[in-house]
Scaffold this motif. Structure first.
Motif, PDB file in Angstrom:
ATOM      1  N   LEU A   1     -99.584 -18.558 127.873  1.00 53.52           N
ATOM      2  CA  LEU A   1    -101.001 -18.234 128.033  1.00 53.52           C
ATOM      3  C   LEU A   1    -101.178 -17.039 128.959  1.00 53.52           C
ATOM      4  CD1 LEU A   1    -104.011 -18.698 127.688  1.00 53.52           C
ATOM      5  CD2 LEU A   1    -103.885 -20.466 129.463  1.00 53.52           C
ATOM      6  N   ARG A   2    -100.593 -17.108 130.139  1.00 53.28           N
ATOM      7  CA  ARG A   2    -100.736 -15.992 131.076  1.00 53.28           C
ATOM      8  C   ARG A   2    -100.021 -14.752 130.552  1.00 53.28           C
ATOM      9  NH1 ARG A   2    -100.538 -18.625 137.213  1.00 53.28           N
ATOM     10  NH2 ARG A   2    -101.835 -20.441 136.713  1.00 53.28           N
ATOM     11  N   GLU A   3     -98.892 -14.946 129.880  1.00 58.76           N
ATOM     12  CA  GLU A   3     -98.181 -13.799 129.304  1.00 58.76           C
ATOM     13  C   GLU A   3     -99.059 -13.069 128.293  1.00 58.76           C
ATOM     14  OE1 GLU A   3     -93.507 -15.236 129.597  1.00 58.76           O
ATOM     15  OE2 GLU A   3     -94.703 -15.817 127.859  1.00 58.76           O
ATOM     16  N   LYS A   4     -99.767 -13.819 127.468  1.00 57.76           N
ATOM     17  CA  LYS A   4    -100.596 -13.181 126.444  1.00 57.76           C
ATOM     18  C   LYS A   4    -101.822 -12.524 127.058  1.00 57.76           C
ATOM     19  CE  LYS A   4    -100.587 -14.812 122.209  1.00 57.76           C
ATOM     20  NZ  LYS A   4    -100.863 -15.584 120.961  1.00 57.76           N
ATOM     21  N   ILE A   5    -102.417 -13.162 128.049  1.00 57.97           N
ATOM     22  CA  ILE A   5    -103.580 -12.567 128.714  1.00 57.97           C
ATOM     23  C   ILE A   5    -103.186 -11.250 129.383  1.00 57.97           C
ATOM     24  CG2 ILE A   5    -105.219 -12.826 130.617  1.00 57.97           C
ATOM     25  CD1 ILE A   5    -105.251 -15.838 130.017  1.00 57.97           C
ATOM     26  N   VAL A   6    -102.067 -11.249 130.089  1.00 51.35           N
ATOM     27  CA  VAL A   6    -101.624 -10.038 130.791  1.00 51.35           C
ATOM     28  C   VAL A   6    -101.239  -8.945 129.794  1.00 51.35           C
ATOM     29  CG1 VAL A   6     -99.844  -9.092 132.322  1.00 51.35           C
ATOM     30  CG2 VAL A   6    -100.936 -11.268 132.892  1.00 51.35           C
ATOM     31  N   ALA A   7    -100.497  -9.310 128.757  1.00 51.56           N
ATOM     32  CA  ALA A   7    -100.088  -8.311 127.763  1.00 51.56           C
ATOM     33  C   ALA A   7    -101.297  -7.693 127.074  1.00 51.56           C
ATOM     34  CB  ALA A   7     -99.154  -8.943 126.745  1.00 51.56           C
ATOM     35  N   SER A   8    -102.294  -8.524 126.756  1.00 49.60           N
ATOM     36  CA  SER A   8    -103.478  -8.020 126.063  1.00 49.60           C
ATOM     37  C   SER A   8    -104.362  -7.176 126.972  1.00 49.60           C
ATOM     38  CB  SER A   8    -104.296  -9.185 125.484  1.00 49.60           C
ATOM     39  OG  SER A   8    -104.870  -9.953 126.525  1.00 49.60           O
ATOM     40  N   SER A   9    -104.120  -7.237 128.269  1.00 55.05           N
ATOM     41  CA  SER A   9    -104.877  -6.443 129.245  1.00 55.05           C
ATOM     42  C   SER A   9    -104.137  -5.161 129.611  1.00 55.05           C
ATOM     43  CB  SER A   9    -105.131  -7.281 130.516  1.00 55.05           C
ATOM     44  OG  SER A   9    -105.824  -8.471 130.203  1.00 55.05           O
ATOM     45  N   SER A  10    -103.062  -4.875 128.891  1.00 57.50           N
ATOM     46  CA  SER A  10    -102.224  -3.707 129.182  1.00 57.50           C
ATOM     47  C   SER A  10    -102.334  -2.680 128.057  1.00 57.50           C
ATOM     48  CB  SER A  10    -100.757  -4.134 129.320  1.00 57.50           C
ATOM     49  OG  SER A  10    -100.627  -5.143 130.304  1.00 57.50           O
ATOM     50  N   ARG A  11    -102.212  -1.420 128.434  1.00 58.83           N
ATOM     51  CA  ARG A  11    -102.247  -0.347 127.432  1.00 58.83           C
ATOM     52  C   ARG A  11    -101.016  -0.385 126.534  1.00 58.83           C
ATOM     53  NH1 ARG A  11    -104.275   2.329 132.176  1.00 58.83           N
ATOM     54  NH2 ARG A  11    -106.493   2.863 131.893  1.00 58.83           N
ATOM     55  N   GLN A  12     -99.914  -0.952 127.058  1.00 59.16           N
ATOM     56  CA  GLN A  12     -98.679  -1.009 126.286  1.00 59.16           C
ATOM     57  C   GLN A  12     -97.888  -2.252 126.692  1.00 59.16           C
ATOM     58  OE1 GLN A  12     -95.628   2.040 127.142  1.00 59.16           O
ATOM     59  NE2 GLN A  12     -95.376   2.297 124.937  1.00 59.16           N
ATOM     60  N   MET A  13     -97.283  -2.897 125.702  1.00 60.79           N
ATOM     61  CA  MET A  13     -96.369  -4.005 125.968  1.00 60.79           C
ATOM     62  C   MET A  13     -94.975  -3.609 125.499  1.00 60.79           C
ATOM     63  SD  MET A  13     -96.239  -7.920 124.513  1.00 60.79           S
ATOM     64  CE  MET A  13     -95.064  -9.101 125.232  1.00 60.79           C
ATOM     65  N   ILE A  14     -94.016  -3.720 126.412  1.00 63.64           N
ATOM     66  CA  ILE A  14     -92.619  -3.438 126.104  1.00 63.64           C
ATOM     67  C   ILE A  14     -91.843  -4.749 126.164  1.00 63.64           C
ATOM     68  CG2 ILE A  14     -90.533  -2.224 126.839  1.00 63.64           C
ATOM     69  CD1 ILE A  14     -92.355  -0.084 128.060  1.00 63.64           C
ATOM     70  N   VAL A  15     -91.112  -5.040 125.096  1.00 66.58           N
ATOM     71  CA  VAL A  15     -90.310  -6.257 125.032  1.00 66.58           C
ATOM     72  C   VAL A  15     -88.860  -5.911 125.359  1.00 66.58           C
ATOM     73  CG1 VAL A  15     -89.508  -8.135 123.561  1.00 66.58           C
ATOM     74  CG2 VAL A  15     -91.805  -7.244 123.297  1.00 66.58           C
ATOM     75  N   ILE A  16     -88.244  -6.710 126.197  1.00 63.21           N
ATOM     76  CA  ILE A  16     -86.833  -6.529 126.527  1.00 63.21           C
ATOM     77  C   ILE A  16     -86.080  -7.793 126.131  1.00 63.21           C
ATOM     78  CG2 ILE A  16     -87.127  -4.808 128.344  1.00 63.21           C
ATOM     79  CD1 ILE A  16     -87.140  -7.035 130.413  1.00 63.21           C
ATOM     80  N   ALA A  17     -84.912  -7.607 125.492  1.00 66.16           N
ATOM     81  CA  ALA A  17     -84.180  -8.764 124.981  1.00 66.16           C
ATOM     82  C   ALA A  17     -82.738  -8.384 124.702  1.00 66.16           C
ATOM     83  CB  ALA A  17     -84.832  -9.282 123.705  1.00 66.16           C
ATOM     84  N   ASP A  18     -81.874  -9.394 124.627  1.00 63.71           N
ATOM     85  CA  ASP A  18     -80.538  -9.171 124.103  1.00 63.71           C
ATOM     86  C   ASP A  18     -80.591  -9.381 122.589  1.00 63.71           C
ATOM     87  OD1 ASP A  18     -79.148 -12.044 123.454  1.00 63.71           O
ATOM     88  OD2 ASP A  18     -80.622 -12.211 125.063  1.00 63.71           O
ATOM     89  N   ASP A  19     -79.563  -8.924 121.906  1.00 66.50           N
ATOM     90  CA  ASP A  19     -79.610  -8.888 120.443  1.00 66.50           C
ATOM     91  C   ASP A  19     -79.644 -10.260 119.780  1.00 66.50           C
ATOM     92  OD1 ASP A  19     -77.047  -9.437 121.236  1.00 66.50           O
ATOM     93  OD2 ASP A  19     -76.082  -7.931 119.988  1.00 66.50           O
ATOM     94  N   SER A  20     -79.380 -11.325 120.518  1.00 72.74           N
ATOM     95  CA  SER A  20     -79.471 -12.659 119.923  1.00 72.74           C
ATOM     96  C   SER A  20     -80.911 -13.043 119.602  1.00 72.74           C
ATOM     97  CB  SER A  20     -78.865 -13.707 120.863  1.00 72.74           C
ATOM     98  OG  SER A  20     -79.682 -13.895 122.010  1.00 72.74           O
ATOM     99  N   LYS A  21     -81.885 -12.337 120.185  1.00 71.52           N
ATOM    100  CA  LYS A  21     -83.298 -12.668 119.985  1.00 71.52           C
ATOM    101  C   LYS A  21     -83.894 -11.985 118.753  1.00 71.52           C
ATOM    102  CE  LYS A  21     -83.036 -15.045 123.724  1.00 71.52           C
ATOM    103  NZ  LYS A  21     -83.725 -14.713 124.971  1.00 71.52           N
ATOM    104  N   LYS A  22     -83.179 -11.017 118.185  1.00 70.82           N
ATOM    105  CA  LYS A  22     -83.697 -10.301 117.019  1.00 70.82           C
ATOM    106  C   LYS A  22     -83.338 -11.087 115.758  1.00 70.82           C
ATOM    107  CE  LYS A  22     -84.111  -5.687 115.036  1.00 70.82           C
ATOM    108  NZ  LYS A  22     -83.802  -5.996 113.644  1.00 70.82           N
ATOM    109  N   VAL A  23     -84.352 -11.379 114.952  1.00 69.82           N
ATOM    110  CA  VAL A  23     -84.157 -12.208 113.756  1.00 69.82           C
ATOM    111  C   VAL A  23     -84.809 -11.547 112.542  1.00 69.82           C
ATOM    112  CG1 VAL A  23     -84.053 -14.362 115.086  1.00 69.82           C
ATOM    113  CG2 VAL A  23     -86.263 -13.546 114.237  1.00 69.82           C
ATOM    114  N   ALA A  24     -84.329 -11.921 111.373  1.00 68.91           N
ATOM    115  CA  ALA A  24     -84.940 -11.418 110.136  1.00 68.91           C
ATOM    116  C   ALA A  24     -86.284 -12.091 109.883  1.00 68.91           C
ATOM    117  CB  ALA A  24     -83.995 -11.650 108.965  1.00 68.91           C
ATOM    118  N   THR A  25     -86.363 -13.389 110.211  1.00 73.01           N
ATOM    119  CA  THR A  25     -87.583 -14.166 109.999  1.00 73.01           C
ATOM    120  C   THR A  25     -87.829 -15.054 111.211  1.00 73.01           C
ATOM    121  OG1 THR A  25     -87.117 -14.230 107.626  1.00 73.01           O
ATOM    122  CG2 THR A  25     -88.771 -15.770 108.462  1.00 73.01           C
ATOM    123  N   LEU A  26     -89.043 -15.035 111.727  1.00 67.15           N
ATOM    124  CA  LEU A  26     -89.384 -15.878 112.863  1.00 67.15           C
ATOM    125  C   LEU A  26     -89.356 -17.356 112.484  1.00 67.15           C
ATOM    126  CD1 LEU A  26     -92.507 -13.971 114.300  1.00 67.15           C
ATOM    127  CD2 LEU A  26     -90.147 -13.851 115.134  1.00 67.15           C
ATOM    128  N   GLY A  27     -89.041 -18.209 113.453  1.00 65.42           N
ATOM    129  CA  GLY A  27     -89.216 -19.640 113.250  1.00 65.42           C
ATOM    130  C   GLY A  27     -88.044 -20.527 113.598  1.00 65.42           C
TER     131      GLY A  27
END
Length: 230
Positions: free
Chosen positions: A103-129
């Motif tokens: 909830l707070r993550e989405k509120i803060v991100a939506s209040s920002s001019r830009q959101m940058i996501v940082i992750a290791d490659d295990s988080k990248k998927v072809a299909t969410l879920g």
């Protein structure tokens, strides 16, 4: 290179997108923690940064590093939010909320001019879920809300059990005093349709589908850091 090494590499790469004088949103989680450490180092070097944390855990970490904090009431528009993700796809649609701060993550991100996501490659998927989708709900009427979530899943072409997130034998309680239902879907059909359906349910405070919010993803692999842009 360990998973944590890759997380740190992604976090350090995100520092190139910030500069002194910025107003930042600070994410929550194991990858975002490395970014907060990096911000603390810049503050020690004399950078003028003011930040909004997305959780009590991040707030405590930032305070321990001497990072100047503000609130969205005092600073309602931020320059950049840097945060992790539990999953992301090629369109930079995300699942977030594994740490319970969605909830707070989405509120803060939506209040920002830009959101940058940082992750290791295990988080990248072809299909969410594959990662369970968190849905934050108020405790009142939990069973009734769960029935409506099941209906929303079916309407959007999805199916899977809803599991109340537990910690130490009791329901996990978010920083906002709510509980989380983790939806084990395996594969999310039409994330946009599901997101809209979940958002329309009374009792659902927020869900972990972040769609159309991230503009850059920095992903660390064994062979270096790659950047995806929307």
């Amino acid at each position: 290179m360990t998973s944590d090494d890759r997380k740190k590499a992604a976090a350090l790469a995100a520092v190139a997108y910030i500069s002194s004088g910025m107003k930042l949103g600070l994410g929550t989680g194991s990858t975002a923690k490395h970014f907060v450490d990096a911000v603390g180092e810049k503050v020690k070097q004399g950078w003028d940064l003011v930040c909004v944390p997305t959780s009590e855990a991040t707030r405590k970490q930032a305070e321990s590093l001497g990072i100047r904090l503000t609130t969205l009431d005092e600073t309602p528009v931020l320059d950049v939010t840097v945060d992790g993700a539990d999953e992301l796809d090629s369109e930079l649609r995300l699942i977030k909320g594994g740490g319970g701060a969605l909830l707070r993550e989405k509120i803060v991100a939506s209040s920002s001019r830009q959101m940058i996501v940082i992750a290791d490659d295990s988080k990248k998927v072809a299909t969410l879920g594959k990662y369970p989708l968190p849905v934050e709900v108020v405790p009142f009427g939990l069973k009734a809300t769960g029935i409506k979530i099941d209906q929303a899943l079916a309407w959007s072409g999805n199916k899977g059990p809803l599991i109340v997130r537990m910690r130490d034998g009791k329901p996990f309680v978010t920083d906002n005093g709510n509980v989380i239902l983790d939806c084990a879907l395996g594969h999310i059909h039409n994330p946009e349709k599901l997101a809209a359906a979940l958002s329309s349910i009374p009792g659902v405070v927020e869900h972990g589908l972040f769609i159309g919010m991230a503009s850059i993803a920095i992903i660390a692999t064994e062979n270096g850091v790659e950047t995806l842009k929307k």
